[in-house]
Motif scaffolding. Structure first.
Motif, PDB file in Angstrom:
ATOM      1  N   GLU A  90       0.856  -1.188   0.000  1.00 47.26           N
ATOM      2  CA  GLU A  90       0.000   0.000   0.000  1.00 47.26           C
ATOM      3  C   GLU A  90       0.889   1.233   0.000  1.00 47.26           C
ATOM      4  O   GLU A  90       1.827   1.342   0.783  1.00 47.26           O
ATOM      5  CB  GLU A  90      -0.937   0.019   1.209  1.00 47.26           C
ATOM      6  CG  GLU A  90      -1.901   1.194   1.152  1.00 47.26           C
ATOM      7  CD  GLU A  90      -2.905   1.223   2.294  1.00 47.26           C
ATOM      8  OE1 GLU A  90      -3.880   1.994   2.183  1.00 47.26           O
ATOM      9  OE2 GLU A  90      -2.704   0.502   3.294  1.00 47.26           O
ATOM     10  N   THR A  91       0.574   2.169  -0.872  1.00 47.88           N
ATOM     11  CA  THR A  91       1.443   3.316  -1.102  1.00 47.88           C
ATOM     12  C   THR A  91       1.292   4.411  -0.050  1.00 47.88           C
ATOM     13  O   THR A  91       0.336   4.438   0.726  1.00 47.88           O
ATOM     14  CB  THR A  91       1.168   3.941  -2.474  1.00 47.88           C
ATOM     15  OG1 THR A  91      -0.135   4.572  -2.447  1.00 47.88           O
ATOM     16  CG2 THR A  91       1.209   2.907  -3.578  1.00 47.88           C
ATOM     17  N   GLY A 116      -3.005   1.978  -4.505  1.00 49.42           N
ATOM     18  CA  GLY A 116      -2.678   3.401  -4.518  1.00 49.42           C
ATOM     19  C   GLY A 116      -3.529   4.155  -3.511  1.00 49.42           C
ATOM     20  O   GLY A 116      -4.681   4.495  -3.778  1.00 49.42           O
ATOM     21  N   SER A 117      -2.928   4.432  -2.356  1.00 46.13           N
ATOM     22  CA  SER A 117      -3.640   5.103  -1.273  1.00 46.13           C
ATOM     23  C   SER A 117      -2.929   6.387  -0.885  1.00 46.13           C
ATOM     24  O   SER A 117      -1.703   6.454  -0.904  1.00 46.13           O
ATOM     25  CB  SER A 117      -3.730   4.204  -0.038  1.00 46.13           C
ATOM     26  OG  SER A 117      -4.399   3.002  -0.329  1.00 46.13           O
ATOM     27  N   LEU A 159      -1.653   8.951  -8.652  1.00 47.18           N
ATOM     28  CA  LEU A 159      -2.169   8.105  -9.725  1.00 47.18           C
ATOM     29  C   LEU A 159      -1.331   8.246 -10.991  1.00 47.18           C
ATOM     30  O   LEU A 159      -1.024   7.249 -11.666  1.00 47.18           O
ATOM     31  CB  LEU A 159      -3.624   8.465 -10.019  1.00 47.18           C
ATOM     32  CG  LEU A 159      -4.641   8.190  -8.903  1.00 47.18           C
ATOM     33  CD1 LEU A 159      -6.004   8.760  -9.277  1.00 47.18           C
ATOM     34  CD2 LEU A 159      -4.750   6.704  -8.612  1.00 47.18           C
ATOM     35  N   GLN A 160      -0.943   9.462 -11.312  1.00 47.80           N
ATOM     36  CA  GLN A 160      -0.165   9.685 -12.531  1.00 47.80           C
ATOM     37  C   GLN A 160       1.228   9.078 -12.431  1.00 47.80           C
ATOM     38  O   GLN A 160       1.733   8.496 -13.391  1.00 47.80           O
ATOM     39  CB  GLN A 160      -0.061  11.187 -12.807  1.00 47.80           C
ATOM     40  CG  GLN A 160      -1.371  11.828 -13.224  1.00 47.80           C
ATOM     41  CD  GLN A 160      -1.272  13.341 -13.329  1.00 47.80           C
ATOM     42  OE1 GLN A 160      -0.495  13.978 -12.612  1.00 47.80           O
ATOM     43  NE2 GLN A 160      -2.039  13.925 -14.227  1.00 47.80           N
ATOM     44  N   GLU A 161       1.855   9.203 -11.278  1.00 52.14           N
ATOM     45  CA  GLU A 161       3.233   8.747 -11.124  1.00 52.14           C
ATOM     46  C   GLU A 161       3.341   7.228 -10.985  1.00 52.14           C
ATOM     47  O   GLU A 161       4.287   6.616 -11.478  1.00 52.14           O
ATOM     48  CB  GLU A 161       3.851   9.415  -9.895  1.00 52.14           C
ATOM     49  CG  GLU A 161       4.111  10.896 -10.052  1.00 52.14           C
ATOM     50  CD  GLU A 161       5.282  11.200 -10.974  1.00 52.14           C
ATOM     51  OE1 GLU A 161       6.217  10.378 -11.032  1.00 52.14           O
ATOM     52  OE2 GLU A 161       5.257  12.252 -11.638  1.00 52.14           O
ATOM     53  N   LEU A 162       2.383   6.617 -10.306  1.00 52.11           N
ATOM     54  CA  LEU A 162       2.495   5.196  -9.982  1.00 52.11           C
ATOM     55  C   LEU A 162       1.559   4.299 -10.787  1.00 52.11           C
ATOM     56  O   LEU A 162       1.821   3.105 -10.944  1.00 52.11           O
ATOM     57  CB  LEU A 162       2.225   4.973  -8.495  1.00 52.11           C
ATOM     58  CG  LEU A 162       3.156   5.698  -7.520  1.00 52.11           C
ATOM     59  CD1 LEU A 162       2.732   5.408  -6.084  1.00 52.11           C
ATOM     60  CD2 LEU A 162       4.604   5.296  -7.743  1.00 52.11           C
ATOM     61  N   GLN A 163       0.446   4.854 -11.243  1.00 49.42           N
ATOM     62  CA  GLN A 163      -0.583   4.075 -11.925  1.00 49.42           C
ATOM     63  C   GLN A 163      -0.841   2.746 -11.200  1.00 49.42           C
ATOM     64  O   GLN A 163      -0.678   1.652 -11.768  1.00 49.42           O
ATOM     65  CB  GLN A 163      -0.212   3.843 -13.389  1.00 49.42           C
ATOM     66  CG  GLN A 163      -0.186   5.128 -14.202  1.00 49.42           C
ATOM     67  CD  GLN A 163      -0.251   4.923 -15.691  1.00 49.42           C
ATOM     68  OE1 GLN A 163       0.024   3.845 -16.213  1.00 49.42           O
ATOM     69  NE2 GLN A 163      -0.619   5.968 -16.409  1.00 49.42           N
ATOM     70  N   PRO A 164      -1.242   2.813  -9.942  1.00 56.05           N
ATOM     71  CA  PRO A 164      -1.486   1.588  -9.169  1.00 56.05           C
ATOM     72  C   PRO A 164      -2.629   0.773  -9.755  1.00 56.05           C
ATOM     73  O   PRO A 164      -3.601   1.316 -10.282  1.00 56.05           O
ATOM     74  CB  PRO A 164      -1.851   2.126  -7.786  1.00 56.05           C
ATOM     75  CG  PRO A 164      -2.406   3.503  -8.051  1.00 56.05           C
ATOM     76  CD  PRO A 164      -1.589   4.027  -9.191  1.00 56.05           C
ATOM     77  N   GLU A 165      -2.482  -0.555  -9.653  1.00 59.74           N
ATOM     78  CA  GLU A 165      -3.517  -1.446 -10.172  1.00 59.74           C
ATOM     79  C   GLU A 165      -4.834  -1.273  -9.423  1.00 59.74           C
ATOM     80  O   GLU A 165      -5.910  -1.360 -10.025  1.00 59.74           O
ATOM     81  CB  GLU A 165      -3.052  -2.899 -10.068  1.00 59.74           C
ATOM     82  CG  GLU A 165      -1.977  -3.292 -11.053  1.00 59.74           C
ATOM     83  CD  GLU A 165      -0.569  -2.870 -10.640  1.00 59.74           C
ATOM     84  OE1 GLU A 165       0.380  -3.197 -11.360  1.00 59.74           O
ATOM     85  OE2 GLU A 165      -0.402  -2.206  -9.585  1.00 59.74           O
ATOM     86  N   VAL A 167      -7.041   1.225  -6.820  1.00 57.84           N
ATOM     87  CA  VAL A 167      -7.166   2.540  -6.188  1.00 57.84           C
ATOM     88  C   VAL A 167      -7.753   2.333  -4.801  1.00 57.84           C
ATOM     89  O   VAL A 167      -8.887   1.857  -4.660  1.00 57.84           O
ATOM     90  CB  VAL A 167      -8.059   3.484  -7.017  1.00 57.84           C
ATOM     91  CG1 VAL A 167      -8.203   4.832  -6.313  1.00 57.84           C
ATOM     92  CG2 VAL A 167      -7.473   3.680  -8.419  1.00 57.84           C
ATOM     93  N   GLY A 168      -6.961   2.652  -3.785  1.00 56.15           N
ATOM     94  CA  GLY A 168      -7.369   2.397  -2.408  1.00 56.15           C
ATOM     95  C   GLY A 168      -8.259   3.484  -1.835  1.00 56.15           C
ATOM     96  O   GLY A 168      -8.059   4.673  -2.110  1.00 56.15           O
ATOM     97  N   HIS A 169      -9.244   3.057  -1.042  1.00 54.37           N
ATOM     98  CA  HIS A 169     -10.209   3.955  -0.360  1.00 54.37           C
ATOM     99  C   HIS A 169     -10.217   5.367  -0.960  1.00 54.37           C
ATOM    100  O   HIS A 169      -9.699   6.319  -0.391  1.00 54.37           O
ATOM    101  CB  HIS A 169      -9.989   4.012   1.139  1.00 54.37           C
ATOM    102  CG  HIS A 169      -8.575   3.965   1.637  1.00 54.37           C
ATOM    103  ND1 HIS A 169      -7.594   4.859   1.253  1.00 54.37           N
ATOM    104  CD2 HIS A 169      -7.984   3.124   2.519  1.00 54.37           C
ATOM    105  CE1 HIS A 169      -6.468   4.583   1.879  1.00 54.37           C
ATOM    106  NE2 HIS A 169      -6.671   3.530   2.644  1.00 54.37           N
ATOM    107  N   PHE A 170     -10.845   5.456  -2.132  1.00 51.88           N
ATOM    108  CA  PHE A 170     -10.770   6.640  -2.988  1.00 51.88           C
ATOM    109  C   PHE A 170     -11.073   7.932  -2.243  1.00 51.88           C
ATOM    110  O   PHE A 170     -10.399   8.944  -2.432  1.00 51.88           O
ATOM    111  CB  PHE A 170     -11.734   6.476  -4.172  1.00 51.88           C
ATOM    112  CG  PHE A 170     -11.717   7.649  -5.123  1.00 51.88           C
ATOM    113  CD1 PHE A 170     -10.704   7.777  -6.051  1.00 51.88           C
ATOM    114  CD2 PHE A 170     -12.711   8.615  -5.074  1.00 51.88           C
ATOM    115  CE1 PHE A 170     -10.673   8.868  -6.924  1.00 51.88           C
ATOM    116  CE2 PHE A 170     -12.698   9.701  -5.939  1.00 51.88           C
ATOM    117  CZ  PHE A 170     -11.677   9.833  -6.873  1.00 51.88           C
ATOM    118  N   ASP A 171     -12.093   7.931  -1.391  1.00 51.61           N
ATOM    119  CA  ASP A 171     -12.482   9.159  -0.688  1.00 51.61           C
ATOM    120  C   ASP A 171     -12.177   9.076   0.808  1.00 51.61           C
ATOM    121  O   ASP A 171     -12.981   9.479   1.645  1.00 51.61           O
ATOM    122  CB  ASP A 171     -13.957   9.492  -0.926  1.00 51.61           C
ATOM    123  CG  ASP A 171     -14.899   8.335  -0.622  1.00 51.61           C
ATOM    124  OD1 ASP A 171     -14.420   7.204  -0.372  1.00 51.61           O
ATOM    125  OD2 ASP A 171     -16.122   8.555  -0.638  1.00 51.61           O
TER     126      ASP A 171
END
Length: 303
Positions: A90-91, A116-117, A159-165, A167-171
């Motif tokens: 987890e990022t 991607g968190s 998101l742009q730098e890592l493009q994680p597979e 997307v963690g807890h978006f909000d």
């Protein structure tokens, strides 16, 4: 659902409990098909240690992450015939250096995937406690709206730098917002909502999967992350959805999946996506149709 792509253990995370092996065993007992292991990536600045880590150094965090990957590989070898295990992380995004370090870390350990968190705004942790959350508001000139703007702007960079597979807890930014006190949701403001929609559209453009994260119910929110207003926007744009329990120990495995089933049905989600690793080592996205009818639910007493 028979998978989760967001999990922690007390062995490698101070605010979790139990061993990583017990998390794996709990997932097997729940008849899960895929388990994504995602301990936090290490932080490299002393000022970024959490209060619970006051006795640790940043070197300790890096040593622990190395030990995590070793243990995860051992567990995959031992239990791979019973459950499909993916090894990820987890990022964090605190400074731009954080992202550069993470790129090197992913390559070094050949991680299968990233969640991607974003846990910080203005370099300050927002989900550790209500008190620290309010300190961020103060640093944003007392403006909750500005805090939300900065969150979504920083999320876009991640998101742009890592493009994680995944997307963690978006909000997650909503975690300690004082809804119960009648304070207006900043996401009702057009400019902030448009920032969230921008991020959703970017993540969809590169093929990300958005997790429905059930830990939000443990925090007292109405829905799982993302809340229904944003989940509707993701679905309307053809975004791909998966399910995660964000477990912090064996007792959290499949936490609130009974509510998740009801939420999926209420929101009209019939198809879920998940990751699997091929024998050749490629991580692929697969589709589970008629997801709410899968035998997993009844087997665990969720239906």
């Amino acid at each position: 659902m028979p998978f989760t792509f967001h999990s922690h253990s007390g062995q490698f995370c101070r605010h979790a409990k139990g061993t990583l092996e017990n998390v794996v065993k709990a997932a097997i007992a729940k008849n899960m098909l895929v388990l994504g292991l995602t301990e936090h990536v290490p932080r490299s600045r002393t000022q970024d240690l959490y209060p619970e880590e006051s006795d640790l150094t940043t070197n300790d965090l890096h040593t622990a992450f190395h030990a995590y990957v070793d243990e995860a590989r051992r567990l995959r070898s031992q239990y791979g015939s019973q459950i499909h295990i993916l090894i990820g992380a987890e990022t964090e995004y605190i400074t731009h250096d954080t992202l550069d370090e993470l790129k090197r870390l992913r390559k070094k350990y050949d991680l299968d995937f990233l969640v991607g968190s974003l846990h910080h705004v203005n370099g300050m942790p927002m989900d550790f406690s209500p008190e620290l959350y309010e300190q961020i508001v103060e640093h944003c000139n007392g403006s909750r709206s500005e805090m939300f703007r900065r969150y979504f702007d920083e999320q876009l960079v991640l998101l742009q730098e890592l493009q994680p597979e995944i997307v963690g807890h978006f909000d997650l930014i909503r975690i300690f917002h004082p809804y119960s006190a009648g304070v207006e949701d900043p996401l009702l403001q057009d400019d902030i909502r448009n920032l969230a929609l921008r991020n959703i559209e970017y993540a969809i453009s590169y093929g990300a999967i958005f997790e429905i994260n059930t830990r939000a119910w443990k925090k007292g929110l109405r829905d799982a992350y993302p809340q229904r207003d944003l989940l509707q926007e993701i679905l309307a744009r053809g975004g791909r959805i998966t399910l995660s329990d964000d477990s912090h120990g064996e007792h959290d495995v499949c936490m609130h999946y009974d509510r998740a089933l009801a939420y999926l049905r209420e929101m009209g989600v019939k198809q879920l996506h998940y990751l699997r690793k091929t024998a050749e080592g490629a991580v692929q996205v697969r589709v589970l149709d008629n997801a709410t009818e899968h035998e997993f639910w009844a087997a665990n007493g969720f239906s």
